[in-house]
Design an enzyme around this catalytic site. Structure first.
Site, short mmCIF file in Angstrom:
data_model
loop_
_atom_site.label_atom_id
_atom_site.label_comp_id
_atom_site.label_asym_id
_atom_site.label_seq_id
_atom_site.Cartn_x
_atom_site.Cartn_y
_atom_site.Cartn_z
N HIS A 1 79.49 65.89 35.07
CA HIS A 1 80.41 65.09 34.24
C HIS A 1 81.63 65.95 33.93
O HIS A 1 81.48 67.07 33.42
CB HIS A 1 79.72 64.68 32.94
CG HIS A 1 78.49 63.85 33.17
ND1 HIS A 1 78.49 62.47 33.06
CD2 HIS A 1 77.22 64.19 33.51
CE1 HIS A 1 77.28 62.00 33.31
NE2 HIS A 1 76.48 63.03 33.59
N GLU B 1 65.40 59.17 32.77
CA GLU B 1 65.62 60.40 31.99
C GLU B 1 65.00 60.15 30.61
O GLU B 1 64.04 60.80 30.22
CB GLU B 1 67.12 60.71 31.89
CG GLU B 1 67.46 62.00 31.15
CD GLU B 1 68.98 62.18 30.93
OE1 GLU B 1 69.75 61.20 31.08
OE2 GLU B 1 69.39 63.30 30.55
N1 ADE Z 1 76.69 61.89 29.92
C1 ADE Z 1 76.81 63.19 30.13
N2 ADE Z 1 75.60 63.74 30.41
C2 ADE Z 1 74.70 62.74 30.38
C3 ADE Z 1 73.30 62.65 30.59
N3 ADE Z 1 72.56 63.71 30.90
N4 ADE Z 1 72.72 61.46 30.46
C4 ADE Z 1 73.47 60.39 30.15
N5 ADE Z 1 74.78 60.41 29.94
C5 ADE Z 1 75.40 61.57 30.06
ZN ZN Z 2 74.42 63.10 33.84
#
Ligand code: ADE
Ligand code: ZN
Length: 332
Positions: A17, A198
């Site tokens: 990101h 996640e």
């Molecule tokens: N934005 C930045 N890192 C992230 C992550 N690990 N999961 C979801 N959104 C994100």
């Molecule tokens: Zn991410």
């Protein structure tokens, strides 16, 4: 004893990101220039300070408030790509959000993207690192803003902007709420990825594949909880963008040894390695590789094979992929 991994080992990173890669000193500098008080997001040593995933998202978004102009994004892109190149990364796919770059407005987005592309071209000339951009909608901003992000992506798709994805709070809404945005991006010829598996379990990966029809999943690690899903991922060739250090830093797993990346790989899932938001998690690619070598006995040959798989899964044209694979092999 684990094998020493050459820090210069060439790496292909598919999940980074842009704002999440901003060094804290860079954000502090911008805050000073813009006379904005961001003291609350740093600890006494100057690192980003947060608790858990929602705390992380809050600090991330607070840091974004000082990134306001195309010039800010140009400087950020240069800083991030220099850091990646120094870490051995030869190709990186970077998540960009029209929501942060211009507030969802198409013309403002075009200006931000042009500045980022210019910085990427400079970094390619000076440091040899190649970047491609993936527009991400932010899940907790809702489906309407996701549609706007997809329209921005569709309007600017091309050699540099090659993918569309979704980040943000996985607990907000359902994948099917975002199907319009992903259909729009698919019609524009973009490669597709979404964060899933996640913070939610295997069903979130299944639903994301069914409704958003993505080729890659960001994280996806909780697929390990369902052997039938693991088989389905192997069968479909779905690629997981795995960020082990991020998952440990955010408390998903106790440590790298408890992380399922090695088990997923052993079962035949196509896994790739990335850092997600490195300064937030105090990680770098080198540190990730060293930790994986220590935890699982992985050798340079393992990492080379993973990087070849990442090159095969990159959202780039075939000429670029060929050059990338040649660069990976040249140093073998
Ligand atoms: N934005 C930045 N890192 C992230 C992550 N690990 N999961 C979801 N959104 C994100
Ligand atoms: Zn991410």
């Amino acid at each position: 004893m684990s094998e020493r991994i050459d820090p210069a080992l060439p790496k292909v990173e598919l999940h980074l990101h842009l704002e999440g890669a901003a060094p804290p000193a860079f954000i502090r500098g911008l805050a000073q220039e813009k006379r904005t008080d961001l003291a609350g997001i740093f600890d006494h040593a100057g690192h980003y300070a947060f608790d858990g995933f929602t705390g992380f998202l809050r600090v991330y978004e607070a840091a974004c408030t000082v990134l306001r102009t195309p010039r800010d994004y140009h400087r950020l892109t240069r800083a991030v790509l220099e850091q990646s190149a120094g870490d051995g990364v030869i190709y990186t796919e970077v998540f960009l959000s029209p929501d942060f770059c211009g507030g969802g407005d198409l013309e403002a987005w075009r200006e931000h993207l042009a500045a980022i592309a210019e910085a990427a071209a400079e970094a390619e000339r000076e440091a040899g690192i190649l970047m491609r951009a993936i527009v991400t909608c932010i899940r907790h901003f809702g489906p309407d803003r996701a549609k706007r992000a997809a329209l921005c992506a569709a309007e600017t798709a091309g050699a540099f902007l090659t993918g569309f994805g979704m980040a943000g709070d996985e607990n907000a809404g359902q994948p099917r709420d975002f199907a319009w945005a992903f259909d729009c991006a698919r019609e524009a010829g973009l490669g597709l990825t979404a964060h899933a598996g996640e913070w939610r379990g295997p069903d979130s990966v299944r639903d994301t594949l069914a409704h958003l029809r993505v080729e890659r999943i960001g994280h996806g690690v909780r697929a390990i909880e369902d052997p039938r899903l693991v088989e389905a991922l192997v069968e479909s060739g779905t690629v997981l963008e795995i960020c082990p250090g991020s998952n440990v830093a955010l408390g998903l797993y106790r440590d790298i040894a408890a992380h399922p990346v090695a088990r997923l790989r052993e079962r035949g899932v196509r896994v790739t390695l990335s850092t997600d938001d490195p300064p937030f998690f105090r990680s770098t690619n080198r540190r990730e590789y060293e930790a994986l070598a220590r935890a699982f006995g992985w050798t340079e040959a393992d990492f080379r094979s993973i990087n070849r798989d990442a090159a095969a899964a990159a959202f780039c044209d075939e000429g670029t992929r060929k050059r990338l694979i040649e660069r990976l092999e040249a140093t073998a």
